[in-house]
Design a protein around this motif. Structure first.
Motif, PDB file in Angstrom:
ATOM      1  N   TYR A 296       1.482   6.704  -6.973  1.00  0.00           N
ATOM      2  CA  TYR A 296       0.365   7.455  -7.551  1.00  0.00           C
ATOM      3  C   TYR A 296       0.120   8.782  -6.834  1.00  0.00           C
ATOM      4  O   TYR A 296      -0.887   9.432  -7.082  1.00  0.00           O
ATOM      5  CB  TYR A 296      -0.890   6.572  -7.577  1.00  0.00           C
ATOM      6  N   GLN A 297       1.054   9.156  -5.975  1.00  0.00           N
ATOM      7  CA  GLN A 297       1.081  10.504  -5.400  1.00  0.00           C
ATOM      8  C   GLN A 297      -0.253  10.931  -4.798  1.00  0.00           C
ATOM      9  O   GLN A 297      -0.711  12.055  -4.985  1.00  0.00           O
ATOM     10  CB  GLN A 297       1.513  11.509  -6.472  1.00  0.00           C
ATOM     11  N   GLY A 298      -0.898   9.995  -4.069  1.00  0.00           N
ATOM     12  CA  GLY A 298      -2.117  10.334  -3.361  1.00  0.00           C
ATOM     13  C   GLY A 298      -3.380  10.339  -4.204  1.00  0.00           C
ATOM     14  O   GLY A 298      -4.479  10.559  -3.676  1.00  0.00           O
ATOM     15  N   ARG A 299      -3.268  10.102  -5.521  1.00  0.00           N
ATOM     16  CA  ARG A 299      -4.476  10.067  -6.364  1.00  0.00           C
ATOM     17  C   ARG A 299      -5.285   8.793  -6.125  1.00  0.00           C
ATOM     18  O   ARG A 299      -6.442   8.714  -6.504  1.00  0.00           O
ATOM     19  CB  ARG A 299      -4.090  10.161  -7.844  1.00  0.00           C
ATOM     20  N   LEU A 300      -4.658   7.838  -5.499  1.00  0.00           N
ATOM     21  CA  LEU A 300      -5.265   6.537  -5.243  1.00  0.00           C
ATOM     22  C   LEU A 300      -5.472   6.372  -3.745  1.00  0.00           C
ATOM     23  O   LEU A 300      -4.569   6.627  -2.954  1.00  0.00           O
ATOM     24  CB  LEU A 300      -4.311   5.450  -5.759  1.00  0.00           C
ATOM     25  N   HIS A 301      -6.674   5.979  -3.329  1.00  0.00           N
ATOM     26  CA  HIS A 301      -6.915   5.708  -1.917  1.00  0.00           C
ATOM     27  C   HIS A 301      -6.402   4.302  -1.593  1.00  0.00           C
ATOM     28  O   HIS A 301      -6.745   3.333  -2.271  1.00  0.00           O
ATOM     29  CB  HIS A 301      -8.407   5.777  -1.586  1.00  0.00           C
ATOM     30  N   THR A 302      -5.595   4.192  -0.577  1.00  0.00           N
ATOM     31  CA  THR A 302      -5.092   2.884  -0.151  1.00  0.00           C
ATOM     32  C   THR A 302      -5.626   2.592   1.241  1.00  0.00           C
ATOM     33  O   THR A 302      -5.503   3.425   2.155  1.00  0.00           O
ATOM     34  CB  THR A 302      -3.555   2.844  -0.141  1.00  0.00           C
ATOM     35  N   VAL A 303      -6.220   1.421   1.408  1.00  0.00           N
ATOM     36  CA  VAL A 303      -6.865   1.052   2.676  1.00  0.00           C
ATOM     37  C   VAL A 303      -6.428  -0.357   3.069  1.00  0.00           C
ATOM     38  O   VAL A 303      -6.451  -1.270   2.232  1.00  0.00           O
ATOM     39  CB  VAL A 303      -8.404   1.104   2.540  1.00  0.00           C
ATOM     40  N   TYR A 304      -6.027  -0.499   4.318  1.00  0.00           N
ATOM     41  CA  TYR A 304      -5.681  -1.832   4.821  1.00  0.00           C
ATOM     42  C   TYR A 304      -6.945  -2.692   4.835  1.00  0.00           C
ATOM     43  O   TYR A 304      -7.996  -2.272   5.312  1.00  0.00           O
ATOM     44  CB  TYR A 304      -5.095  -1.732   6.231  1.00  0.00           C
TER      45      TYR A 304
ATOM     46  N   LEU B 101       0.828  -1.207   0.000  1.00  0.00           N
ATOM     47  CA  LEU B 101       0.000   0.000   0.000  1.00  0.00           C
ATOM     48  C   LEU B 101       0.865   1.260   0.000  1.00  0.00           C
ATOM     49  O   LEU B 101       0.550   2.245  -0.676  1.00  0.00           O
ATOM     50  CB  LEU B 101      -0.930  -0.007   1.213  1.00  0.00           C
ATOM     51  N   GLU B 102       1.968   1.216   0.741  1.00  0.00           N
ATOM     52  CA  GLU B 102       2.876   2.367   0.769  1.00  0.00           C
ATOM     53  C   GLU B 102       3.481   2.610  -0.609  1.00  0.00           C
ATOM     54  O   GLU B 102       3.592   3.759  -1.067  1.00  0.00           O
ATOM     55  CB  GLU B 102       3.989   2.123   1.792  1.00  0.00           C
ATOM     56  N   ALA B 103       3.842   1.513  -1.293  1.00  0.00           N
ATOM     57  CA  ALA B 103       4.421   1.646  -2.629  1.00  0.00           C
ATOM     58  C   ALA B 103       3.414   2.248  -3.601  1.00  0.00           C
ATOM     59  O   ALA B 103       3.750   3.122  -4.421  1.00  0.00           O
ATOM     60  CB  ALA B 103       4.901   0.286  -3.129  1.00  0.00           C
ATOM     61  N   LEU B 104       2.160   1.803  -3.526  1.00  0.00           N
ATOM     62  CA  LEU B 104       1.123   2.334  -4.408  1.00  0.00           C
ATOM     63  C   LEU B 104       0.845   3.806  -4.105  1.00  0.00           C
ATOM     64  O   LEU B 104       0.668   4.624  -5.017  1.00  0.00           O
ATOM     65  CB  LEU B 104      -0.160   1.517  -4.271  1.00  0.00           C
ATOM     66  N   ASP B 105       0.806   4.134  -2.818  1.00  0.00           N
ATOM     67  CA  ASP B 105       0.564   5.525  -2.427  1.00  0.00           C
ATOM     68  C   ASP B 105       1.666   6.437  -2.957  1.00  0.00           C
ATOM     69  O   ASP B 105       1.405   7.530  -3.483  1.00  0.00           O
ATOM     70  CB  ASP B 105       0.494   5.617  -0.904  1.00  0.00           C
ATOM     71  N   HIS B 106       2.904   5.972  -2.851  1.00  0.00           N
ATOM     72  CA  HIS B 106       4.038   6.767  -3.336  1.00  0.00           C
ATOM     73  C   HIS B 106       3.987   6.891  -4.861  1.00  0.00           C
ATOM     74  O   HIS B 106       4.205   7.978  -5.414  1.00  0.00           O
ATOM     75  CB  HIS B 106       5.344   6.110  -2.898  1.00  0.00           C
TER      76      HIS B 106
END
Length: 371
Positions: free
Chosen positions: A211-219, A204-209
């Motif tokens: 896509y620069q916050g354009r993507l919501h990441t949820v555990y 999730l951290e990799a995806l957040d980084h």
């Protein structure tokens, strides 16, 4: 070595196991490649293209199977193909056996050596031969989901990107691996409101980084999944347990909490599906409705974009096909433990623990067969 490339016969499967470019590589290494007449037409590769690079064309499928030592395919063998397998054959293709008990038994009875694309690993822990088709399927999942949301297809009538003054549709992707990231990327490109659920904080951290916050990441928790079920217009199931059946993440009872006309796309259907109400469909009839929710569960999604898929698959499989042809399966697998992980069945024995576990069978150590 004599290598056979049969025409795929699964419903609406247009891919072929090798491009002419791949065949040329093998022929130039001294191997004989026999391609069934018409095998490449669905991918845009005519028979003449194979003849031009030194392949032998064969119109009689029985002759092709009888004379081949190594058989390279795309999809799991259908019943009539299983009947053609015999001891001495090496089959190299996608198998997904953990969801197919009848196929597993057929391969065991054949006495053949069966190596599955999807369980071969790499030093980074990835699945290099599953990845290219996972990328295609992930991107197609959004296309299919967006189309299924159209009212004429039984959907709710939501346009995923919305329009000025109207909010975009909500897309939830369950699983942040190769399929999931590619689905999320496509959905973001359309302008949808996208959330990815995953149990790996690192992922999730990799995806957040990325896509620069354009993507919501949820555990991924039960609460998070329940919220997604209530709010999403499109849910894409992109979970994978290598070699094993997919876990059931959404039950039939939970469909009642979904919006009428919302869509489930199950990309894990080859492994049995990750929704309780999933059942494999075909490109001829790709969807069905359960309790007001549209289900898209096509088991060979990449087959619809056969040319792109065939080229991507051949790029990934060629080093392994070449190793099998040059060295034979025992030496090729003995020299590469990641390739060895692809061995699922040999001479009536299961050699992959996840396949054995799915059906309560005993598994032998594949390394014991390559010494």
């Amino acid at each position: 070595m004599k290598i056979g490339v049969p025409k795929e016969i699964k419903n609406h499967e247009y891919r072929v196991a090798l491009t002419p470019t791949g065949v040329r590589e093998l022929v130039e290494r001294g191997h004989r490649v026999v391609v069934q007449a018409g095998a490449g037409e669905g991918s845009g590769f005519p028979d003449s293209a194979y003849e031009a690079v030194g392949a032998t064309l064969e119109s009689d499928v029985d002759v092709l199977w009888d004379t081949a030592e190594l058989i390279v395919k795309v999809k799991e063998p259908q019943s009539e193909e299983v009947a053609r397998l015999k001891p001495g054959h090496t089959l190299f293709t996608y198998l997904h056996l953990a969801a197919e008990e009848k196929l597993t038994k057929g391969l065991l009875d054949s006495g053949a050596t069966c190596i599955a694309y999807e369980t071969i690993t790499d030093p980074q822990g990835g699945l290099p031969l599953l990845a290219p088709m996972s990328r295609v399927a992930g991107r197609m999942a959004v296309q299919a989901g967006a189309h299924s949301l159209e009212k004429a297809q039984g959907g709710s009538g939501v346009l995923l990107p919305g329009v000025p003054g109207v909010a975009p549709g909500k897309v939830t992707v369950i699983g942040g691996g190769v399929v999931g990231e590619n689905a999320a990327r496509m959905a973001l490109g359309l302008g949808a409101d996208v959330t990815v659920l995953d149990k790996s904080l690192t992922r999730l951290e990799a995806l957040d980084h990325r896509y620069q916050g354009r993507l919501h990441t949820v555990y991924s928790t039960a609460d998070a999944l329940e919220e997604a079920i209530r709010e999403s217009d499109l849910i894409i199931g992109a979970v994978l347990v290598p070699g094993a059946a997919a876990p059931k993440l959404i039950t039939r009872k939970q469909l009642a909490d979904m919006k009428p006309g919302s869509v489930l796309v199950d990309v894990a259907i080859d492994q049995g599906g990750c929704f309780e109400t999933s059942k494999a469909t075909t490109h001829a009839e790709p969807t069905y409705v359960v309790d007001g929710v549209v289900h898209y569960c096509v088991a060979n999604m990449p087959g619809a974009v056969a040319r792109t898929s065939t080229q991507a698959l051949t790029n990934a499989t060629m080093p392994f096909v070449t190793a099998l042809a040059d060295k034979g399966w025992q030496r090729a697998l003995a020299e590469d433990r990641h390739f060895l992980a692809g061995l699922n069945v040999h001479d009536g024995q299961v050699t992959h623990p996840a396949v054995a576990g799915a059906f309560g069978l005993e598994s032998i150590d594949p390394a014991s067969l390559t010494g």
